[in-house]
Design an enzyme around this catalytic site. Structure first.
Site, PDB file in Angstrom:
ATOM      1  N   PRO A  17      -6.825   4.087 -12.086  1.00 55.82           N
ATOM      2  CA  PRO A  17      -7.719   4.773 -11.163  1.00 55.82           C
ATOM      3  C   PRO A  17      -7.187   4.605  -9.749  1.00 55.82           C
ATOM      4  O   PRO A  17      -6.866   3.491  -9.344  1.00 55.82           O
ATOM      5  CB  PRO A  17      -9.049   4.019 -11.339  1.00 55.82           C
ATOM      6  N   MET A  18      -7.019   5.704  -9.036  1.00 55.39           N
ATOM      7  CA  MET A  18      -6.544   5.611  -7.643  1.00 55.39           C
ATOM      8  C   MET A  18      -7.234   6.673  -6.802  1.00 55.39           C
ATOM      9  O   MET A  18      -7.035   7.880  -7.029  1.00 55.39           O
ATOM     10  CB  MET A  18      -5.028   5.821  -7.579  1.00 55.39           C
ATOM     11  N   GLN A  71     -14.555   6.043 -13.668  1.00 55.27           N
ATOM     12  CA  GLN A  71     -14.815   4.732 -13.062  1.00 55.27           C
ATOM     13  C   GLN A  71     -15.910   4.838 -12.014  1.00 55.27           C
ATOM     14  O   GLN A  71     -15.855   5.706 -11.141  1.00 55.27           O
ATOM     15  CB  GLN A  71     -13.542   4.174 -12.414  1.00 55.27           C
ATOM     16  N   CYS A 102     -12.154  -3.148  -6.250  1.00 54.73           N
ATOM     17  CA  CYS A 102     -11.795  -2.470  -4.997  1.00 54.73           C
ATOM     18  C   CYS A 102     -11.913  -3.402  -3.790  1.00 54.73           C
ATOM     19  O   CYS A 102     -12.956  -4.022  -3.577  1.00 54.73           O
ATOM     20  CB  CYS A 102     -12.690  -1.252  -4.781  1.00 54.73           C
ATOM     21  N   LYS A 141     -12.761  -3.310 -14.654  1.00 53.51           N
ATOM     22  CA  LYS A 141     -11.476  -3.590 -14.000  1.00 53.51           C
ATOM     23  C   LYS A 141     -11.745  -4.613 -12.900  1.00 53.51           C
ATOM     24  O   LYS A 141     -12.606  -4.389 -12.044  1.00 53.51           O
ATOM     25  CB  LYS A 141     -10.882  -2.311 -13.429  1.00 53.51           C
ATOM     26  N   ASN A 202      -2.109  -5.068 -15.306  1.00 58.15           N
ATOM     27  CA  ASN A 202      -1.842  -4.139 -14.198  1.00 58.15           C
ATOM     28  C   ASN A 202      -1.230  -4.934 -13.044  1.00 58.15           C
ATOM     29  O   ASN A 202      -1.580  -6.080 -12.824  1.00 58.15           O
ATOM     30  CB  ASN A 202      -3.174  -3.477 -13.781  1.00 58.15           C
ATOM     31  N   GLY A 203      -0.301  -4.289 -12.346  1.00 64.14           N
ATOM     32  CA  GLY A 203       0.236  -4.911 -11.139  1.00 64.14           C
ATOM     33  C   GLY A 203       1.744  -4.969 -11.106  1.00 64.14           C
ATOM     34  O   GLY A 203       2.374  -5.575 -11.968  1.00 64.14           O
ATOM     35  N   ASP A 204       2.321  -4.248 -10.120  1.00 65.36           N
ATOM     36  CA  ASP A 204       3.748  -4.326  -9.806  1.00 65.36           C
ATOM     37  C   ASP A 204       4.664  -3.743 -10.875  1.00 65.36           C
ATOM     38  O   ASP A 204       5.814  -4.183 -11.015  1.00 65.36           O
ATOM     39  CB  ASP A 204       4.166  -5.775  -9.499  1.00 65.36           C
TER      40      ASP A 204
HETATM   41  C1  LIG Z   1      -3.985   4.680  -3.210  1.00 68.93           C
HETATM   42  C2  LIG Z   1      -4.662   3.698  -4.151  1.00 68.93           C
HETATM   43  C3  LIG Z   1      -5.980   3.930  -4.530  1.00 68.93           C
HETATM   44  C4  LIG Z   1      -6.607   3.054  -5.409  1.00 68.93           C
HETATM   45  N1  LIG Z   1      -7.879   3.333  -5.832  1.00 68.93           N
HETATM   46  C5  LIG Z   1      -8.450   2.563  -6.818  1.00 68.93           C
HETATM   47  C6  LIG Z   1      -9.692   2.944  -7.409  1.00 68.93           C
HETATM   48  O1  LIG Z   1     -10.303   3.972  -7.075  1.00 68.93           O
HETATM   49  N2  LIG Z   1     -10.197   2.115  -8.390  1.00 68.93           N
HETATM   50  C7  LIG Z   1      -9.540   0.979  -8.804  1.00 68.93           C
HETATM   51  O2  LIG Z   1     -10.035   0.284  -9.692  1.00 68.93           O
HETATM   52  N3  LIG Z   1      -8.374   0.618  -8.251  1.00 68.93           N
HETATM   53  C8  LIG Z   1      -7.797   1.389  -7.303  1.00 68.93           C
HETATM   54  N4  LIG Z   1      -6.558   1.052  -6.819  1.00 68.93           N
HETATM   55  C9  LIG Z   1      -5.864  -0.121  -7.375  1.00 68.93           C
HETATM   56  C10 LIG Z   1      -4.933   0.283  -8.525  1.00 68.93           C
HETATM   57  O3  LIG Z   1      -5.655   0.847  -9.601  1.00 68.93           O
HETATM   58  C11 LIG Z   1      -4.130  -0.936  -9.043  1.00 68.93           C
HETATM   59  O4  LIG Z   1      -5.036  -1.905  -9.522  1.00 68.93           O
HETATM   60  C12 LIG Z   1      -3.251  -1.573  -7.970  1.00 68.93           C
HETATM   61  O5  LIG Z   1      -2.613  -0.588  -7.168  1.00 68.93           O
HETATM   62  C13 LIG Z   1      -2.186  -2.471  -8.592  1.00 68.93           C
HETATM   63  O6  LIG Z   1      -1.356  -1.743  -9.470  1.00 68.93           O
HETATM   64  P1  LIG Z   1       0.148  -1.256  -9.060  1.00 68.93           P
HETATM   65  O7  LIG Z   1       0.918  -2.484  -8.662  1.00 68.93           O
HETATM   66  O8  LIG Z   1       0.660  -0.605 -10.315  1.00 68.93           O
HETATM   67  O9  LIG Z   1       0.021  -0.326  -7.901  1.00 68.93           O
HETATM   68  C14 LIG Z   1      -5.926   1.895  -5.909  1.00 68.93           C
HETATM   69  C15 LIG Z   1      -4.612   1.683  -5.495  1.00 68.93           C
HETATM   70  C16 LIG Z   1      -3.971   2.554  -4.638  1.00 68.93           C
HETATM   71  C17 LIG Z   1      -2.544   2.300  -4.239  1.00 68.93           C
END
Ligand SMILES: Cc1cc2nc3c(=O)[nH]c(=O)nc-3n(C[C@H](O)[C@H](O)[C@H](O)COP(=O)(O)O)c2cc1C
Length: 331
Positions: A17-18, A71, A102, A141, A202-204
């Protein structure tokens, strides 16, 4: 590992979710290129419960996106329950995901998102209320905790499971860390050991090889990718090749032409689903930046794409690059 919704892969790969990124057009593109499950951006439970049209519109999805989770976030169990019931009734996704991760100030100041992690009684109350309000599977999450002093993902995860969470994603950083430091994959491994429900790591994750590394390091049931997917939906299929091929071969990176063609497809979806407004165009610029990143000779293209005011203009620019002339692609 038994997921509470239907997945066909042993280790499903998730588009995270982003906010502002994981909208319907990008979700569709990622599903096409190998994401097994997608999750919507976080949606305000208050906005849903008030029936605000703009908020409801953010939850629309198309059948090809399934399995999809919507979500929701909020700090009031009653409102979260009402929102979950409305999501179920109006959209019927495959699962409802609760955001306890968040870190954004505007959200945590009202105890939403990772703000909830300061109060596990609240977290449990929200999960229970949401479970009671919907017949759909409920997942959560989380981050590893609010800050270092309260960092305890295993304890938080156990409490979530006990309250009725049916799968759980961990982004192993605290709220205070925001995005600093490395995601602590050891915590994903400990959580996967401790819980009986599926744990999604999740992460990196930046490369297909990272997916295999996380799976080997943590034994997690599924893997979620956020920033690594920017302009790179091919990451999912390449990671699947490695996971299924015992770490041996993966399909090649996309050619510049494939990148342009996919960016164009993505733009067309945005045009169809979000309308040819200035807002759609402005919000789409970041995707163009990501798709064209690192491509030789793309700087002029990027400059032109960053100046667009409508999606129609973007189509023309891409057509010129792809086909050598500004042929209409709307036909
Ligand atoms: C632009 C952006 C928006 C995000 N929005 C959400 C969101 O709406 N809900 C959520 O649970 N996490 C959100 N996240 C967190 C990501 O889902 C994820 O947990 C976090 O970026 C770590 O994963 P990554 O290292 O693969 O980026 C967001 C991250 C980014 C970069």
């Amino acid at each position: 590992m038994d997921f509470p919704y239907s997945v066909t892969q042993d280790v499903p790969l998730y588009l995270a979710p982003m906010a502002g990124v994981s909208e319907s057009p990008f979700r569709q593109i990622c599903r096409r290129y190998g994401a097994d499950v997608v999750v919507s951006e976080f949606i305000s439970s208050v906005g849903i419960s008030l029936g605000i049209e703009r908020v409801l519109a953010e939850m629309r999805f198309e059948p090809c996106e399934r399995p999809i989770g919507i979500q929701i976030y909020g700090a009031d169990a009653g409102i979260m329950a009402k929102a979950a019931a409305m999501v179920t009734e109006l959209f019927e996704p495959d699962f409802v995901d609760i955001n306890f991760g968040c870190p954004v100030k505007k959200v945590v100041k009202n105890n939403g998102g990772s703000g909830c992690l300061k109060d596990m009684t609240l977290v449990r109350g929200i999960i229970r209320a949401v479970r009671e309000a919907t017949r759909l599977p409920v997942t959560v999450k989380i981050r590893s905790g609010w800050d270092e002093s309260q960092r305890d993902p295993v304890e938080i995860g156990l409490r979530c499971q006990e309250a009725g969470a049916q799968a759980l994603t961990l982004h192993p950083r605290t709220r205070t860390q925001m995005y600093q430091g490395a995601a602590n994959w050891d915590e994903i491994a400990r959580l996967a050991q401790a819980l009986t429900i599926p744990v999604i790591g999740n992460g990196d994750i930046r490369t297909p090889e990272d997916v295999v590394a996380m799976r080997n390091h943590t034994g997690c049931a599924g893997i979620m990718i956020a920033r690594g997917s920017f302009g790179n939906p091919w990451l999912f299929a390449q990671a699947r090749d490695l996971l299924d091929g015992g770490g041996r071969t993966k399909r090649p990176d996309p050619t510049p032409e494939e990148r342009f063609a996919t960016a164009l497809d993505h733009a067309r979806l945005a045009l169809r689903l979000q309308g040819d407004t200035r807002k759609t165009a402005l919000e789409f610029r970041k995707h163009f930046g990501w798709y064209t990143k690192g491509l030789p000779g793309a700087s002029e293209l990027r400059q032109r794409l960053f100046a667009i005011e409508s999606m129609g203009e973007a189509e023309e620019i891409f057509s010129e690059y792809l086909f050598g002339s500004a042929r209409s692609v709307a036909a």
